[in-house]
Design a protein around this motif. Structure first.
Motif, mmCIF file in Angstrom:
data_model
loop_
_atom_site.group_PDB
_atom_site.id
_atom_site.type_symbol
_atom_site.label_atom_id
_atom_site.label_comp_id
_atom_site.label_asym_id
_atom_site.label_seq_id
_atom_site.Cartn_x
_atom_site.Cartn_y
_atom_site.Cartn_z
ATOM 1 N N GLY A 1 0.791 -1.258 -0.049
ATOM 2 C CA GLY A 1 -0.031 0.120 0.015
ATOM 3 C C GLY A 1 0.899 1.233 -0.051
ATOM 4 N N ARG A 2 0.376 2.328 0.536
ATOM 5 C CA ARG A 2 0.814 3.453 0.260
ATOM 6 C C ARG A 2 0.398 4.304 1.718
ATOM 7 N NH1 ARG A 2 -0.127 8.455 -3.979
ATOM 8 N NH2 ARG A 2 1.699 9.639 -3.489
ATOM 9 N N LEU A 3 1.196 5.222 2.401
ATOM 10 C CA LEU A 3 0.740 5.895 3.412
ATOM 11 C C LEU A 3 1.589 7.261 3.245
ATOM 12 C CD1 LEU A 3 -0.321 6.358 6.280
ATOM 13 C CD2 LEU A 3 1.864 5.557 7.049
ATOM 14 N N ARG A 4 0.577 8.288 3.336
ATOM 15 C CA ARG A 4 0.887 9.522 3.253
ATOM 16 C C ARG A 4 0.416 10.279 4.507
ATOM 17 N NH1 ARG A 4 -1.916 11.522 -2.193
ATOM 18 N NH2 ARG A 4 -3.311 9.698 -1.513
ATOM 19 N N VAL A 5 1.117 11.271 5.002
ATOM 20 C CA VAL A 5 0.942 12.016 6.254
ATOM 21 C C VAL A 5 0.764 13.462 6.181
ATOM 22 C CG1 VAL A 5 1.793 12.442 8.362
ATOM 23 C CG2 VAL A 5 2.266 10.127 7.535
ATOM 24 N N LEU A 6 -0.243 14.014 6.657
ATOM 25 C CA LEU A 6 -0.706 15.397 6.643
ATOM 26 C C LEU A 6 -0.554 15.607 8.008
ATOM 27 C CD1 LEU A 6 -1.316 18.082 5.400
ATOM 28 C CD2 LEU A 6 -4.011 17.238 5.778
ATOM 29 N N ALA A 7 0.539 16.299 8.299
ATOM 30 C CA ALA A 7 1.028 16.522 9.751
ATOM 31 C C ALA A 7 0.382 17.676 10.244
ATOM 32 C CB ALA A 7 2.659 16.842 9.819
ATOM 33 N N ALA A 8 0.252 18.038 11.564
ATOM 34 C CA ALA A 8 -0.549 19.343 12.027
ATOM 35 C C ALA A 8 0.257 20.419 11.853
ATOM 36 C CB ALA A 8 -0.494 19.119 13.712
ATOM 37 N N GLY A 9 1.435 20.382 11.702
ATOM 38 C CA GLY A 9 2.201 21.744 11.584
ATOM 39 C C GLY A 9 2.384 22.555 12.654
ATOM 40 N N PRO A 10 3.108 23.839 12.800
ATOM 41 C CA PRO A 10 2.886 24.562 13.874
ATOM 42 C C PRO A 10 1.487 25.051 14.435
ATOM 43 C CG PRO A 10 4.277 25.346 12.083
ATOM 44 C CD PRO A 10 3.449 24.276 11.567
ATOM 45 N N PRO A 11 1.598 25.157 15.626
ATOM 46 C CA PRO A 11 0.074 25.658 16.326
ATOM 47 C C PRO A 11 -0.484 26.875 15.832
ATOM 48 C CG PRO A 11 1.621 24.636 17.825
ATOM 49 C CD PRO A 11 2.441 24.856 16.677
ATOM 50 N N PRO A 12 -1.512 27.082 15.332
ATOM 51 C CA PRO A 12 -2.411 28.294 14.671
ATOM 52 C C PRO A 12 -2.860 28.767 15.912
ATOM 53 C CG PRO A 12 -3.367 26.613 14.204
ATOM 54 C CD PRO A 12 -2.166 25.784 14.868
ATOM 55 N N PRO A 13 -3.132 30.075 15.779
ATOM 56 C CA PRO A 13 -3.733 30.897 17.097
ATOM 57 C C PRO A 13 -5.229 30.665 17.137
ATOM 58 C CG PRO A 13 -3.846 32.488 14.945
ATOM 59 C CD PRO A 13 -2.635 31.169 14.664
ATOM 60 N N ASN A 14 -5.740 29.908 16.116
ATOM 61 C CA ASN A 14 -7.257 29.699 15.928
ATOM 62 C C ASN A 14 -7.505 28.278 15.593
ATOM 63 O OD1 ASN A 14 -6.515 30.307 13.246
ATOM 64 N ND2 ASN A 14 -8.414 31.223 12.866
ATOM 65 N N PRO A 15 -7.061 27.142 16.210
ATOM 66 C CA PRO A 15 -7.343 25.865 15.789
ATOM 67 C C PRO A 15 -8.893 25.495 15.545
ATOM 68 C CG PRO A 15 -6.431 25.599 18.150
ATOM 69 C CD PRO A 15 -6.372 27.160 17.507
ATOM 70 N N ALA A 16 -9.630 25.866 16.862
ATOM 71 C CA ALA A 16 -11.080 25.465 16.460
ATOM 72 C C ALA A 16 -11.699 25.861 15.342
ATOM 73 C CB ALA A 16 -11.726 25.894 17.713
ATOM 74 N N ALA A 17 -11.383 27.315 14.962
ATOM 75 C CA ALA A 17 -12.030 27.789 13.614
ATOM 76 C C ALA A 17 -11.658 27.002 12.459
ATOM 77 C CB ALA A 17 -11.697 29.296 13.824
ATOM 78 N N LEU A 18 -10.181 26.805 12.550
ATOM 79 C CA LEU A 18 -9.823 25.883 11.224
ATOM 80 C C LEU A 18 -10.414 24.856 10.942
ATOM 81 C CD1 LEU A 18 -6.160 27.023 11.423
ATOM 82 C CD2 LEU A 18 -7.651 27.882 9.956
ATOM 83 N N VAL A 19 -10.489 23.794 11.999
ATOM 84 C CA VAL A 19 -11.119 22.479 11.902
ATOM 85 C C VAL A 19 -12.556 22.529 11.560
ATOM 86 C CG1 VAL A 19 -9.032 21.498 13.269
ATOM 87 C CG2 VAL A 19 -11.096 21.935 14.289
#
Length: 538
Positions: free
Chosen positions: A372-390
């Motif tokens: 198979g294949r596995l790609r990872v979309l990491a979280a990255g640096p913490p944004p100031p508004n995580p709840a609004a983004l997700v």
């Protein structure tokens, strides 16, 4: 506590006893020990008995009964103050009656008419002396009662004679009655007779250490059982996968052992089999609907959801699926940390700056035998508004895009009851997996999370129990079941991952949040990796 309905519930009760084994052992051992030392510390007690025969003849004068023929009532007189005073005064030296009254008892035999008087004391001789004194006192008391009654009757008749002529017929009749009444004194003079006097008994009747130990053991077992029931009722934590299934009314997708959370991705084949079981369960428990994306969540922190998400993605990729692992925990980056990644770009920038998702995804190296294949979309640096983004429309669109590009999208989220980030995504995925850690997750938090998922219109697929020790119903393959392995592969999956346009190579000194210009999204470049071990399952 589980309702007893069969062998399965019996095992649950046995597991409950095993959990509290130390407490039960302490109580069951301590109770007899305490009883033994308390009984052993008591002084020795001796007992002696005397048997008497009571005059039960009824002596009547003037229609009054002077002697009772009820030997049970006579035996009850032993504990009266009058008899005790007579017995105490007859002893040499004399003792107060109230000091010995409580050490004496009497029992009547209706068939033989005998009364047995039993006395207890701290010496054999004194016990015998007290028993004999009460035997004598009972006869004396009976004689005194009859004598007093006869004398009172004689006095009454003599009073009637006063004023009468001695030659009158009435006077002569009363004189005859007086003589007959006085004759009754000869019948009552004997009272109670001693059949067998009490003698010293050198064998003590107390204390009873053995009896105390036996009674202490029974009390200890009862107290231990009651305390365990009380503690189990007060303990709101999940104790076994059975409890999780019963509480949630959901299928148990997998039971994961504590060893799977040692901090390494390549653990033993026994642990890997648990995650293969989870992958298989998601495939065959939901045959009516194809699972394109699955969200992994838990009520609280340190319950193992990030490890479950990562290992599920790896297990699915090794089985031939094209998998995308999304770390949607923009606050603490659970899956990213688990994989040892430290990317400069990630989900936060993709959502905030509307960048192409391909620019932030990393290609995770699989084993040569994995198809198979596995790609990872990491979280990255913490944004100031995580709840609004997700919770944004961009996140919903991103999930749809990833579902079109891969066979399975696995999304790791923050603890659902700690922050609200996971709630908006619940209705946008094909299904949700609830992760609960045994001996940590509470019943109340799991119920609350279920209600939140239902209110968010999420599709709850099942539950995963983490921190499960091997036991009845949750046996694991032994290590010998697997074929011998070659050189250790530990750390292979923690090697270089690949991505594109994210500028996270060790040799790339690109500034944070700025993509490098070293290739297209199809190029594989190295990533910074970490190997920090995590003691808690996350």
């Amino acid at each position: 506590m589980p309702e007893f309905t069969g062998h399965k519930d019996l095992r649950a009760y046995l597991r409950m006893v095993w959990r509290w084994k130390l407490l039960i052992l302490v109580i069951v051992v301590a109770a007899p020990a305490i009883a033994y030392f308390m009984e052993r510390g008591k002084p020795r007690i001796y007992q002696s008995s005397a048997t008497i025969a009571v005059n039960t003849a009824t002596v009547s004068t003037g229609g009054s009964t002077l002697v009772s023929n009820n030997i049970q009532a006579i035996a009850a007189l032993v504990n009266t103050t009058t008899v005790a005073d007579i017995a105490g005064g007859s002893m040499k030296p004399a003792v107060p009656g109230d000091s010995i009254a409580g050490d004496v008892s009497a029992s009547a035999d209706l068939q033989t008419g005998f009364i047995t008087i039993t006395a207890t004391a701290d010496s054999p001789a004194f016990a015998a002396k007290v028993a004999n004194a009460f035997a004598t006192a009972l006869g004396t008391n009976q004689h005194n009662q009859i004598t007093d009654a006869i004398n009172a009757e004689v006095a009454a008749l003599s009073g009637e004679q006063k004023g009468l002529a001695k030659d009158s017929g009435v006077y002569q009749t009363l004189q005859q009655q007086i003589q007959q009444t006085r004759a009754q004194l000869k019948t009552a003079s004997e009272g109670a007779q001693t059949i067998q006097a009490a003698g010293p008994e050198d064998t003590p009747v107390g204390p009873h250490p053995r009896r105390a130990v036996e009674l202490g053991f029974v009390i200890g077992v009862l107290v231990a059982f009651a305390l365990v029931v009380l503690l189990e009722s007060a303990d709101r934590r999940m104790r076994s996968p059975d409890d999780l299934e019963l509480l949630t009314d959901l299928p148990l997708l997998a039971a994961i052992a504590p060893s799977a959370f040692a901090g390494e991705l390549d653990t033993t084949p026994v642990d890997a089999e648990s995650f293969q079981t989870l992958r298989t369960s998601l495939t065959y428990f939901t045959v009516d609907k194809k699972i394109r994306s699955v969200l992994i969540t838990s009520p609280g922190e340190q319950e193992g959801k990030s490890t479950v998400a990562v290992r599920l993605a790896l297990a699915s990729a090794s089985a031939g699926l094209d998998v995308v692992l999304v770390d949607a925990d923009l606050r603490r980056a659970g899956a990213t940390t688990k994989l040892g990644l430290k990317p400069r770009h990630g989900l936060g920038l993709v959502l905030a700056e509307q960048r192409p998702v391909e620019s932030a995804m990393l290609e995770w190296p699989l084993r040569p035998e994995d198809t198979g294949r596995l790609r990872v979309l990491a979280a990255g640096p913490p944004p100031p508004n995580p709840a609004a983004l997700v919770s944004s429309e961009e996140m919903r669109s991103l999930i749809r895009t990833l579902e079109d590009q891969a066979d399975l999208v696995v999304i790791d989220t923050p603890a659902a009851l700690a922050v609200s980030d996971a709630v908006p995504m619940m209705q946008n995925v094909s299904g949700i997996v609830l992760v609960a850690r045994m001996n940590r997750s509470s019943r109340d938090t799991i119920r609350r999370l279920q209600k939140i998922i239902v209110a968010a219109h999420g599709n709850l697929l099942g539950a995963v129990a983490t921190g499960v020790t091997s036991g009845p119903g949750y046996e694991k393959y032994s290590q010998s079941y697997y074929a011998p392995e070659g050189p250790s592969r530990k750390g292979r999956r923690r090697g270089k991952a690949s991505g594109a346009d994210d500028g996270i190579a060790r040799s790339q000194p690109s500034a944070p949040n700025e993509p490098s210009d070293n290739g297209s999204s199809a190029l594989k470049i190295g990533t910074e990796t970490g190997s920090a071990s995590h003691n808690a399952p996350e």
